[in-house]
Design an enzyme around this catalytic site. Sequence first.
Site, PDB file in Angstrom:
ATOM      1  N   TYR A 143      -2.534  -4.934   4.051  1.00  0.00           N
ATOM      2  CA  TYR A 143      -1.451  -3.958   3.908  1.00  0.00           C
ATOM      3  C   TYR A 143      -0.710  -3.641   5.203  1.00  0.00           C
ATOM      4  O   TYR A 143       0.260  -2.882   5.185  1.00  0.00           O
ATOM      5  CB  TYR A 143      -2.002  -2.667   3.283  1.00  0.00           C
ATOM      6  CG  TYR A 143      -2.563  -2.889   1.895  1.00  0.00           C
ATOM      7  CD1 TYR A 143      -1.719  -3.215   0.842  1.00  0.00           C
ATOM      8  CD2 TYR A 143      -3.931  -2.802   1.637  1.00  0.00           C
ATOM      9  CE1 TYR A 143      -2.225  -3.441  -0.436  1.00  0.00           C
ATOM     10  CE2 TYR A 143      -4.448  -3.023   0.366  1.00  0.00           C
ATOM     11  CZ  TYR A 143      -3.586  -3.345  -0.665  1.00  0.00           C
ATOM     12  OH  TYR A 143      -4.076  -3.573  -1.927  1.00  0.00           O
ATOM     13  N   ASP A 147       3.629   3.955 -20.706  1.00  0.00           N
ATOM     14  CA  ASP A 147       4.338   4.724 -21.745  1.00  0.00           C
ATOM     15  C   ASP A 147       5.332   5.711 -21.147  1.00  0.00           C
ATOM     16  O   ASP A 147       6.323   6.076 -21.784  1.00  0.00           O
ATOM     17  CB  ASP A 147       3.330   5.510 -22.601  1.00  0.00           C
ATOM     18  CG  ASP A 147       2.701   4.661 -23.701  1.00  0.00           C
ATOM     19  OD1 ASP A 147       3.150   3.502 -23.901  1.00  0.00           O
ATOM     20  OD2 ASP A 147       1.752   5.142 -24.349  1.00  0.00           O
ATOM     21  N   HIS A 180       5.028  -4.139  -4.993  1.00  0.00           N
ATOM     22  CA  HIS A 180       3.726  -4.217  -4.332  1.00  0.00           C
ATOM     23  C   HIS A 180       3.916  -4.694  -2.915  1.00  0.00           C
ATOM     24  O   HIS A 180       4.771  -5.566  -2.660  1.00  0.00           O
ATOM     25  CB  HIS A 180       2.780  -5.154  -5.091  1.00  0.00           C
ATOM     26  CG  HIS A 180       2.566  -4.704  -6.488  1.00  0.00           C
ATOM     27  ND1 HIS A 180       1.762  -3.634  -6.802  1.00  0.00           N
ATOM     28  CD2 HIS A 180       3.132  -5.118  -7.640  1.00  0.00           C
ATOM     29  CE1 HIS A 180       1.821  -3.426  -8.104  1.00  0.00           C
ATOM     30  NE2 HIS A 180       2.647  -4.307  -8.632  1.00  0.00           N
ATOM     31  N   ILE A 181       3.133  -4.154  -2.027  1.00  0.00           N
ATOM     32  CA  ILE A 181       3.164  -4.563  -0.625  1.00  0.00           C
ATOM     33  C   ILE A 181       2.631  -5.990  -0.497  1.00  0.00           C
ATOM     34  O   ILE A 181       3.218  -6.833   0.176  1.00  0.00           O
ATOM     35  CB  ILE A 181       2.319  -3.573   0.211  1.00  0.00           C
ATOM     36  CG1 ILE A 181       2.984  -2.190   0.194  1.00  0.00           C
ATOM     37  CG2 ILE A 181       2.125  -4.087   1.640  1.00  0.00           C
ATOM     38  CD1 ILE A 181       2.100  -1.071   0.732  1.00  0.00           C
ATOM     39  N   SER A 182       1.510  -6.236  -1.157  1.00  0.00           N
ATOM     40  CA  SER A 182       0.865  -7.553  -1.081  1.00  0.00           C
ATOM     41  C   SER A 182       1.368  -8.448  -2.214  1.00  0.00           C
ATOM     42  O   SER A 182       1.952  -7.965  -3.194  1.00  0.00           O
ATOM     43  CB  SER A 182      -0.652  -7.388  -1.188  1.00  0.00           C
ATOM     44  OG  SER A 182      -1.001  -6.858  -2.461  1.00  0.00           O
ATOM     45  N   ALA A 225      -3.487   0.371  -8.087  1.00  0.00           N
ATOM     46  CA  ALA A 225      -4.345  -0.273  -9.101  1.00  0.00           C
ATOM     47  C   ALA A 225      -3.998   0.157 -10.528  1.00  0.00           C
ATOM     48  O   ALA A 225      -4.282  -0.578 -11.488  1.00  0.00           O
ATOM     49  CB  ALA A 225      -5.814   0.024  -8.798  1.00  0.00           C
ATOM     50  N   GLU A 256       9.211  -2.265 -10.243  1.00  0.00           N
ATOM     51  CA  GLU A 256       7.801  -2.233  -9.802  1.00  0.00           C
ATOM     52  C   GLU A 256       7.697  -2.988  -8.476  1.00  0.00           C
ATOM     53  O   GLU A 256       8.281  -4.062  -8.340  1.00  0.00           O
ATOM     54  CB  GLU A 256       6.938  -2.929 -10.864  1.00  0.00           C
ATOM     55  CG  GLU A 256       5.475  -3.055 -10.463  1.00  0.00           C
ATOM     56  CD  GLU A 256       4.659  -3.863 -11.487  1.00  0.00           C
ATOM     57  OE1 GLU A 256       4.883  -3.722 -12.705  1.00  0.00           O
ATOM     58  OE2 GLU A 256       3.808  -4.642 -11.037  1.00  0.00           O
ATOM     59  N   ASN A 276       5.296   1.880  -6.911  1.00  0.00           N
ATOM     60  CA  ASN A 276       4.077   1.136  -6.582  1.00  0.00           C
ATOM     61  C   ASN A 276       2.925   1.986  -7.098  1.00  0.00           C
ATOM     62  O   ASN A 276       2.502   2.957  -6.450  1.00  0.00           O
ATOM     63  CB  ASN A 276       3.943   0.920  -5.073  1.00  0.00           C
ATOM     64  CG  ASN A 276       2.726   0.059  -4.742  1.00  0.00           C
ATOM     65  OD1 ASN A 276       1.893  -0.204  -5.611  1.00  0.00           O
ATOM     66  ND2 ASN A 276       2.617  -0.363  -3.490  1.00  0.00           N
ATOM     67  N   PRO A 283      -2.305   5.674  -6.090  1.00  0.00           N
ATOM     68  CA  PRO A 283      -3.570   5.886  -5.396  1.00  0.00           C
ATOM     69  C   PRO A 283      -3.829   4.910  -4.260  1.00  0.00           C
ATOM     70  O   PRO A 283      -3.499   3.724  -4.353  1.00  0.00           O
ATOM     71  CB  PRO A 283      -4.621   5.691  -6.505  1.00  0.00           C
ATOM     72  CG  PRO A 283      -3.911   4.991  -7.609  1.00  0.00           C
ATOM     73  CD  PRO A 283      -2.478   5.387  -7.516  1.00  0.00           C
ATOM     74  N   ASN A 284      -4.402   5.470  -3.209  1.00  0.00           N
ATOM     75  CA  ASN A 284      -4.856   4.733  -2.015  1.00  0.00           C
ATOM     76  C   ASN A 284      -3.724   4.289  -1.091  1.00  0.00           C
ATOM     77  O   ASN A 284      -3.981   3.816   0.012  1.00  0.00           O
ATOM     78  CB  ASN A 284      -5.740   3.531  -2.391  1.00  0.00           C
ATOM     79  CG  ASN A 284      -6.964   3.968  -3.175  1.00  0.00           C
ATOM     80  OD1 ASN A 284      -7.676   4.857  -2.723  1.00  0.00           O
ATOM     81  ND2 ASN A 284      -7.182   3.408  -4.337  1.00  0.00           N
ATOM     82  N   ARG A 315      -4.034 -12.824  -5.098  1.00  0.00           N
ATOM     83  CA  ARG A 315      -5.254 -12.034  -4.892  1.00  0.00           C
ATOM     84  C   ARG A 315      -6.152 -12.109  -6.131  1.00  0.00           C
ATOM     85  O   ARG A 315      -6.035 -13.038  -6.915  1.00  0.00           O
ATOM     86  CB  ARG A 315      -4.861 -10.598  -4.522  1.00  0.00           C
ATOM     87  CG  ARG A 315      -4.037 -10.538  -3.227  1.00  0.00           C
ATOM     88  CD  ARG A 315      -3.710  -9.117  -2.837  1.00  0.00           C
ATOM     89  NE  ARG A 315      -4.910  -8.349  -2.564  1.00  0.00           N
ATOM     90  CZ  ARG A 315      -4.942  -7.013  -2.527  1.00  0.00           C
ATOM     91  NH1 ARG A 315      -3.836  -6.320  -2.733  1.00  0.00           N
ATOM     92  NH2 ARG A 315      -6.061  -6.379  -2.272  1.00  0.00           N
ATOM     93  N   ARG A 325      -6.216   1.329   5.859  1.00  0.00           N
ATOM     94  CA  ARG A 325      -6.785   0.611   4.711  1.00  0.00           C
ATOM     95  C   ARG A 325      -6.516  -0.903   4.820  1.00  0.00           C
ATOM     96  O   ARG A 325      -5.352  -1.306   4.890  1.00  0.00           O
ATOM     97  CB  ARG A 325      -6.105   1.147   3.448  1.00  0.00           C
ATOM     98  CG  ARG A 325      -6.402   0.396   2.200  1.00  0.00           C
ATOM     99  CD  ARG A 325      -5.473   0.817   1.060  1.00  0.00           C
ATOM    100  NE  ARG A 325      -5.906   0.180  -0.169  1.00  0.00           N
ATOM    101  CZ  ARG A 325      -5.161   0.091  -1.260  1.00  0.00           C
ATOM    102  NH1 ARG A 325      -3.953   0.596  -1.289  1.00  0.00           N
ATOM    103  NH2 ARG A 325      -5.629  -0.503  -2.327  1.00  0.00           N
TER     104      ARG A 325
HETATM  105  C1  DQA Z   1      -0.839  -2.831  -4.397  1.00  0.00           C
HETATM  106  C2  DQA Z   1      -1.626  -3.945  -5.101  1.00  0.00           C
HETATM  107  C3  DQA Z   1      -2.636  -3.372  -6.074  1.00  0.00           C
HETATM  108  O1  DQA Z   1      -3.357  -4.405  -6.709  1.00  0.00           O
HETATM  109  C4  DQA Z   1      -3.619  -2.487  -5.336  1.00  0.00           C
HETATM  110  O2  DQA Z   1      -4.519  -1.889  -6.245  1.00  0.00           O
HETATM  111  C5  DQA Z   1      -2.946  -1.449  -4.486  1.00  0.00           C
HETATM  112  C6  DQA Z   1      -1.772  -1.839  -3.722  1.00  0.00           C
HETATM  113  C7  DQA Z   1       0.130  -3.380  -3.338  1.00  0.00           C
HETATM  114  O3  DQA Z   1       1.038  -2.643  -2.965  1.00  0.00           O
HETATM  115  O4  DQA Z   1      -0.023  -4.509  -2.866  1.00  0.00           O
HETATM  116  O5  DQA Z   1      -3.425  -0.330  -4.342  1.00  0.00           O
HETATM  117  O6  DQA Z   1      -0.069  -2.159  -5.379  1.00  0.00           O
END
Ligand code: DQA
Length: 149
Positions: free
Chosen positions: A22, A88, A101-103, A78, A99, A75, A9-10, A108, A17
């Site tokens: 990001y 699961d 993450h961009i950030s 949240a 796994e 990724n 999501p997002n 954070r 965003r």
């Molecule tokens: C994220 C980090 C998560 O905490 C956040 O909710 C995201 C993006 C990242 O790629 O940095 O949506 O996964």
Amino acid sequence: MKILIINGPNLSMLGSREKEIYGEQTLADMNADIAGWCADHGIETEFFQSETEGEIIKAIHQVRTKYGADGIVLNAGAYTHYSYAIGDALPCVKVPKVEVHISNVHARDEFRHKSVLAASCDGVICGFGADSYKLACLAVKGILERKAK
Ligand code: DQA
């Protein structure tokens, strides 16, 4: 060798965003960048994005059957921090998983420091923008190559 790259999501809102976190690239631009880099490294990619938990779970289940992929880079946005259902789903499929993450989630908010998915993945990479995905693909490739020996 094919890797399924799943964004949650997002992440569809990349480019508009929270650019200070990001970056400026849209999801389409970032995916094209990753696909090109992966192709240069002998890795085929397929991209899936969804705002919803169930769709992400389905994509994980179908990594082999629908996508014909050998590994997953995930990724989950949240969902990373609280989705036991995605947690699961990961052990349901026996392919390498990383796994990403961009950030740098550890620099954070406190709630981002916890991942309920990491224990079901081979490893975690965060903080390097689009390069997090490239490094993750390289990691999946390494696992697959070591297994093939
Ligand atoms: C994220 C980090 C998560 O905490 C956040 O909710 C995201 C993006 C990242 O790629 O940095 O949506 O996964």
